[in-house]
Design an enzyme around this catalytic site. Structure first.
Site: not given
Ligand code: CTP
Ligand code: CA
Length: 222
Positions: A33-36, A99
């Site tokens: 995943a990512n920080r969005s 994102a």
């Protein structure tokens, strides 16, 4: 406000907005995943709706609630997000804010991957995800107005111009997502609008104000 009597320049128009991160499964209990946070995309969906557009928001996994006045579709992975977006074409406006994870695992394990005594840690093999903005920007049902974002930590304008071209977008909203800016996950945003005509710098403001101003800018094009 119960009585919203503001002008509705986008009434009769349809819009698709993507927002949030995507989750790409590794095994049944793990993902990439990512920080969005989804704050910017959700605010844009709400802002377009407040100008009268019929908005479908395709959201990856976020902790914030669905925006009012918008039809929200929840997805996990990039491939699910693409499918949901294509299902809602044709539309007049597309704003791709998500994102999207650039890569997913090449072979998702059906079982939880276990540690094994005396063995090396497993290597993650990655494969590229579909590019949703690029697909929409070159689609046979391409919306009249296609807006993308460019999340960069270096060469902001050059990279944004390249994305405008490559993805077939009308605007690219470029932002510096270096950790020290606090933009990824934060409440404020500092963007530049990149079009074929040039670059416009907007002052730093709340993500909600970026959303409202972008929605006004979109409405001006119709
Ligand atoms: N995007 C998308 N699908 C992808 C990757 C990106 O729809 N698989 C969209 C994003 O929603 C955004 C724009 O493309 O509107 C740019 O995303 P960004 O991550 O900045 O660009 P990439 O093309 O993925 O290139 P890179 O991450 O290598 O800079
Ligand atoms: Ca990317």
């Amino acid at each position: 406000r119960l009585l919203d009597d503001r002008p509705k320049p986008l009434s009769g128009k349809t819009a698709i907005v993507t927002s949030g991160p995507t989750h790409e499964p590794i095994d049944p209990v793990r993902y990439i995943a990512n920080r969005s946070s989804g704050k910017q995309g959700h605010a844009i969906a709400a802002a377009l709706a407040s100008l009268g557009a019929r908005v479908t928001l395709v959201s990856g996994p976020v902790t914030i609630g669905d925006p009012p006045g918008v039809s929200t579709v929840h997805v996990e992975s990039a491939r699910e997000m693409l499918k949901a977006v294509e299902k809602h074409l044709p539309a007049d406006i597309a704003v791709m804010v998500a994102a999207v994870a650039d890569w997913r695992t090449a072979g998702e394990s059906g079982e939880k991957i276990k540690k094994k005594k005396g063995e090396q840690p497993p290597a993650l093999k990655l494969t590229e995800n579909p590019d949703i903005l690029k697909t929409v920007g070159h689609h046979q049902h391409r919306p009249g107005l296609v807006v993308g974002f460019a999340a960069e930590t270096q060469n902001l304008i050059d990279n944004a111009r390249a994305k405008l071209e490559r993805k077939g977008a009308d605007f690219i909203v470029a932002n510096d997502v270096s950790p020290e800016t606090g933009i990824m996950g934060g409440d404020r945003n500092n963007v530049r609008i990149v079009t074929a005509d040039g670059v416009e710098d907007w002052p730093e403001m709340d993500k909600r104000n970026v959303a409202n101003r972008l929605a006004q800018e979109i409405a001006r094009r119709f």
